[in-house]
Design a protein around this motif. Structure first.
Motif, PDB file in Angstrom:
ATOM      1  N   ALA B 120       0.833  -1.202   0.000  1.00  0.00           N
ATOM      2  CA  ALA B 120       0.000   0.000   0.000  1.00  0.00           C
ATOM      3  C   ALA B 120       0.870   1.256   0.000  1.00  0.00           C
ATOM      4  O   ALA B 120       0.534   2.259  -0.648  1.00  0.00           O
ATOM      5  N   LEU B 121       1.992   1.184   0.730  1.00  0.00           N
ATOM      6  CA  LEU B 121       2.912   2.327   0.767  1.00  0.00           C
ATOM      7  C   LEU B 121       3.403   2.662  -0.633  1.00  0.00           C
ATOM      8  O   LEU B 121       3.350   3.820  -1.072  1.00  0.00           O
ATOM      9  N   GLN B 122       3.848   1.631  -1.372  1.00  0.00           N
ATOM     10  CA  GLN B 122       4.354   1.874  -2.727  1.00  0.00           C
ATOM     11  C   GLN B 122       3.261   2.441  -3.617  1.00  0.00           C
ATOM     12  O   GLN B 122       3.474   3.386  -4.378  1.00  0.00           O
ATOM     13  N   ARG B 123       2.055   1.844  -3.486  1.00  0.00           N
ATOM     14  CA  ARG B 123       0.951   2.280  -4.341  1.00  0.00           C
ATOM     15  C   ARG B 123       0.613   3.741  -4.074  1.00  0.00           C
ATOM     16  O   ARG B 123       0.448   4.532  -4.997  1.00  0.00           O
ATOM     17  N   ASN B 124       0.493   4.121  -2.800  1.00  0.00           N
ATOM     18  CA  ASN B 124       0.106   5.498  -2.484  1.00  0.00           C
ATOM     19  C   ASN B 124       1.177   6.504  -2.883  1.00  0.00           C
ATOM     20  O   ASN B 124       0.870   7.597  -3.352  1.00  0.00           O
ATOM     21  N   LEU B 125       2.442   6.129  -2.710  1.00  0.00           N
ATOM     22  CA  LEU B 125       3.511   7.042  -3.145  1.00  0.00           C
ATOM     23  C   LEU B 125       3.438   7.251  -4.649  1.00  0.00           C
ATOM     24  O   LEU B 125       3.580   8.373  -5.148  1.00  0.00           O
ATOM     25  N   LEU B 126       3.200   6.154  -5.391  1.00  0.00           N
ATOM     26  CA  LEU B 126       3.148   6.264  -6.838  1.00  0.00           C
ATOM     27  C   LEU B 126       1.966   7.124  -7.273  1.00  0.00           C
ATOM     28  O   LEU B 126       2.093   7.974  -8.167  1.00  0.00           O
ATOM     29  N   ILE B 127       0.803   6.925  -6.636  1.00  0.00           N
ATOM     30  CA  ILE B 127      -0.377   7.724  -6.993  1.00  0.00           C
ATOM     31  C   ILE B 127      -0.095   9.210  -6.751  1.00  0.00           C
ATOM     32  O   ILE B 127      -0.465  10.075  -7.553  1.00  0.00           O
ATOM     33  N   THR B 128       0.572   9.515  -5.634  1.00  0.00           N
ATOM     34  CA  THR B 128       0.881  10.917  -5.341  1.00  0.00           C
ATOM     35  C   THR B 128       1.743  11.518  -6.439  1.00  0.00           C
ATOM     36  O   THR B 128       1.501  12.642  -6.899  1.00  0.00           O
ATOM     37  N   VAL B 129       2.761  10.782  -6.880  1.00  0.00           N
ATOM     38  CA  VAL B 129       3.645  11.289  -7.939  1.00  0.00           C
ATOM     39  C   VAL B 129       2.865  11.488  -9.233  1.00  0.00           C
ATOM     40  O   VAL B 129       3.014  12.511  -9.917  1.00  0.00           O
ATOM     41  N   VAL B 130       2.009  10.521  -9.551  1.00  0.00           N
ATOM     42  CA  VAL B 130       1.228  10.624 -10.785  1.00  0.00           C
ATOM     43  C   VAL B 130       0.294  11.829 -10.732  1.00  0.00           C
ATOM     44  O   VAL B 130       0.143  12.559 -11.729  1.00  0.00           O
ATOM     45  N   CYS B 131      -0.329  12.065  -9.590  1.00  0.00           N
ATOM     46  CA  CYS B 131      -1.198  13.246  -9.447  1.00  0.00           C
ATOM     47  C   CYS B 131      -0.399  14.526  -9.655  1.00  0.00           C
ATOM     48  O   CYS B 131      -0.873  15.474 -10.293  1.00  0.00           O
ATOM     49  N   GLY B 132       0.801  14.568  -9.126  1.00  0.00           N
ATOM     50  CA  GLY B 132       1.655  15.737  -9.329  1.00  0.00           C
ATOM     51  C   GLY B 132       1.959  15.958 -10.793  1.00  0.00           C
ATOM     52  O   GLY B 132       1.912  17.084 -11.305  1.00  0.00           O
ATOM     53  N   ALA B 133       2.255  14.855 -11.492  1.00  0.00           N
ATOM     54  CA  ALA B 133       2.532  14.951 -12.927  1.00  0.00           C
ATOM     55  C   ALA B 133       1.302  15.454 -13.664  1.00  0.00           C
ATOM     56  O   ALA B 133       1.407  16.299 -14.567  1.00  0.00           O
ATOM     57  N   LEU B 134       0.133  14.959 -13.257  1.00  0.00           N
ATOM     58  CA  LEU B 134      -1.117  15.398 -13.878  1.00  0.00           C
ATOM     59  C   LEU B 134      -1.308  16.900 -13.705  1.00  0.00           C
ATOM     60  O   LEU B 134      -1.682  17.620 -14.639  1.00  0.00           O
ATOM     61  N   PHE B 135      -1.020  17.383 -12.492  1.00  0.00           N
ATOM     62  CA  PHE B 135      -1.131  18.817 -12.214  1.00  0.00           C
ATOM     63  C   PHE B 135      -0.269  19.628 -13.177  1.00  0.00           C
ATOM     64  O   PHE B 135      -0.728  20.597 -13.793  1.00  0.00           O
ATOM     65  N   VAL B 136       0.991  19.207 -13.309  1.00  0.00           N
ATOM     66  CA  VAL B 136       1.922  19.975 -14.146  1.00  0.00           C
ATOM     67  C   VAL B 136       1.504  19.917 -15.613  1.00  0.00           C
ATOM     68  O   VAL B 136       1.570  20.911 -16.336  1.00  0.00           O
ATOM     69  N   VAL B 137       1.039  18.738 -16.046  1.00  0.00           N
ATOM     70  CA  VAL B 137       0.629  18.597 -17.449  1.00  0.00           C
ATOM     71  C   VAL B 137      -0.579  19.480 -17.744  1.00  0.00           C
ATOM     72  O   VAL B 137      -0.614  20.200 -18.751  1.00  0.00           O
ATOM     73  N   ILE B 138      -1.582  19.455 -16.859  1.00  0.00           N
ATOM     74  CA  ILE B 138      -2.768  20.305 -17.058  1.00  0.00           C
ATOM     75  C   ILE B 138      -2.347  21.764 -17.153  1.00  0.00           C
ATOM     76  O   ILE B 138      -2.799  22.525 -18.020  1.00  0.00           O
ATOM     77  N   LYS B 139      -1.470  22.166 -16.240  1.00  0.00           N
ATOM     78  CA  LYS B 139      -1.030  23.558 -16.219  1.00  0.00           C
ATOM     79  C   LYS B 139      -0.309  23.929 -17.500  1.00  0.00           C
ATOM     80  O   LYS B 139      -0.572  24.955 -18.107  1.00  0.00           O
ATOM     81  N   ALA B 140       0.622  23.077 -17.928  1.00  0.00           N
ATOM     82  CA  ALA B 140       1.447  23.433 -19.080  1.00  0.00           C
ATOM     83  C   ALA B 140       0.655  23.383 -20.378  1.00  0.00           C
ATOM     84  O   ALA B 140       0.743  24.286 -21.209  1.00  0.00           O
TER      85      ALA B 140
END
Lengths: 272, 238
Positions: B120-140
């Motif tokens: 679960a730790l690995q999964r949640n860390l990965l989801i957090t990173v992916v959400c961050g990437a999504l944020f930057v992509v939407i913005k750019a």
């Protein structure tokens, strides 16, 4: 055998693997937030996000539908209150300040205090410029005197006005790069600029008056085109009636008889 | 032979006659805290307080940006009201939701580390990173890209010919610098959390040692906090 200055409380056999007798397993005293609490906090945060967006849109709708202008500070106070609530929830539960060593909360509290001092002192300064030292009163864009009715810029064009000619040149260059002759490129650039202007007016209403006058000049779109666009322009975004004193650039232009007198005694000038 | 009376939870038992050191405990259980600390907990508390001190400096960095926003909004209110109309609150709202969810998964990741829930730790860390990437992509892609192309650029580079207010370049300066520096922090947070993700796959984090996860999550929550204030100030004024 070397002894610690403070032997362990339980004087059991000395354990080389675990000399400090701390044991392994769950960290002592580390509060573990229940999953349901985290989920609840997320739901509350999403609700407040929807609320702040809804209230902002609601205010816009109210002022458009009932033609009433709410005082400006209402929007700010409401949005900032909701933001403060959201951030407090994030700080207390997601960042664990609620169950943490109080020193961390004190550090954060002091940071906010520092920010508050920063804001207050800066506003004491800029809110009171012009009372004591009339010599320091300046005008922005000293060389700019506005746009005459036939579209010529009087004096040096400020950046927002220079953008029109910049864009026109860009369009002309684009047309020439596509292989058109000088005159054809000029005509193409005029057509493109007109299309962009109409699109912008459709979405945002008419731009600044000086810009419209500049666009109406003979070397850009021409007065008939701009008059036509003006006639069909929508009302704009409905954020209340235009300020009677015009926009910032009008305040920047030096007015007749303006010698930079003290505030309250003469014309309002824009301080440096 | 030393009496072994301490074993981490959940580790495979050696069986009769097996020396415990021959059975490999997970990396987090083998972590030895610095000798200048009395206990593991002391080290954790000190590291966490150090992180809070650093977060204080980050808040003051953004305080400078918020100050520039406040000052210019005070001086040129029409430019800011007009400028806000150029922004689409739906993209801003979507980005807010993305960051709030990523904050939740970051907090859950810390909880997973505390409870030795490695998958679960690995999964949640990965989801957090992916959400961050999504944020930057939407913005750019949906915000910066179209705006820059239309000439809505900060200060000197402003070339949008249909401005509504004379001081619009100042509005764009505030917009790009505030959201740009915030986006930079999103990228930094993503890098920290991705490193945590890679290390978590090797079993580096567990109930007695999860300091890096805790601190990276704190940094991420701060990034979310800043956006919670930026969003209404930039998108919802009129």
């Amino acid at each position: 055998m070397a002894h610690h200055a403070h032997p362990p409380a339980n004087a059991a056999a000395f354990d080389e693997v675990d000399p400090h007798g701390e044991g392994f397993g769950h960290g002592h005293g580390h509060h573990i937030t229940p999953a349901i609490v985290l989920q609840l906090i997320l739901a509350v945060l999403l609700f407040f996000t929807a609320l702040t967006v809804g209230l902002a849109q609601g205010e816009k709708w109210i002022s458009a539908a009932f033609d009433v202008t709410l005082p400006h500070w209402v929007n700010v106070v409401v949005a900032m209150s909701i933001a403060t609530i959201k951030s407090t929830l994030v700080l207390l539960y997601f960042m664990h300040l609620r169950h943490d060593n109080p020193i961390n909360s004190i550090i954060f509290g002091f940071t906010i205090l520092a920010f508050a001092i920063f804001l207050c002192f800066t506003f004491i300064d800029i809110g009171n410029r012009g009372y004591l030292d009339p010599v320091k009163v300046h005008h922005r864009w000293n060389g700019y005197m506005g746009v005459s009715d036939d579209g010529t810029v009087q004096g040096e064009a400020p950046p927002f006005l220079a953008a029109v000619d910049k864009r026109f040149d860009e369009l002309k260059r684009r047309a020439m790069a596509a292989g058109a002759s000088e005159d054809a490129a000029l005509a193409q650039a005029r057509k493109d600029l007109e299309a962009e202007f109409r699109y912008s007016v459709k979405g945002h209403g008419l731009p600044h008056e000086d810009l419209v006058k500049r666009l109406a000049s003979k070397d850009l779109l021409g007065p008939e085109v701009v008059a036509d666009i003006r006639a069909h322009a929508p009302h704009g975004h409905g954020h209340g009636p235009a300020a009677p004193t015009g926009t910032s650039v009008d305040r920047a232009r030096p007015k007749k008889g303006d010698t930079g007198v003290l505030r309250g005694g003469g014309v309002t000038t824009d301080t440096h | 032979m030393a009496t072994i009376n301490a074993q981490p939870h959940g580790e495979p038992h050696g069986g009769p006659g097996h020396d415990i050191d021959a059975v490999k405990r997970p990396m987090w259980a083998r972590y030895k805290h610095g000798h200048h600390f009395r206990t593991q907990d002391d080290e954790f508390d000190a590291c966490k307080t150090g992180m809070w001190l650093f977060l204080a400096t980050e808040v003051l960095l953004f305080a400078g940006l918020f100050m520039s926003y406040t000052f210019f909004r005070y001086k040129y209110p029409e430019a800011f009201a007009n400028g806000s109309n150029y922004l689409d609150w739906r993209w801003g709202g979507l980005n807010t939701v993305v960051l709030l969810i990523s904050s939740y998964t970051a907090a859950m990741a810390v909880r997973n580390a505390q409870l030795d829930q490695q998958k679960a730790l690995q999964r949640n860390l990965l989801i957090t990173v992916v959400c961050g990437a999504l944020f930057v992509v939407i913005k750019a892609v949906f915000e910066y890209g179209p705006k820059w192309a239309q000439g809505k650029r900060p200060g000197e580079w402003f070339s949008y010919p249909f401005a509504h207010d004379a001081m619009e370049p100042a509005w764009w300066s505030v917009y790009y610098s505030a959201t740009g520096i915030h986006a930079l922090h999103v990228l930094i947070g993503m890098a920290l959390l991705y490193r945590c993700y890679l290390r978590s796959k090797r079993g580096a984090y567990g109930p007695t040692h999860y300091t890096m996860v805790e601190n990276a999550a704190l940094y991420w929550h701060l990034v979310d906090l800043i956006w919670i204030f930026l969003f209404p100030l930039l998108y919802l004024i009129h």
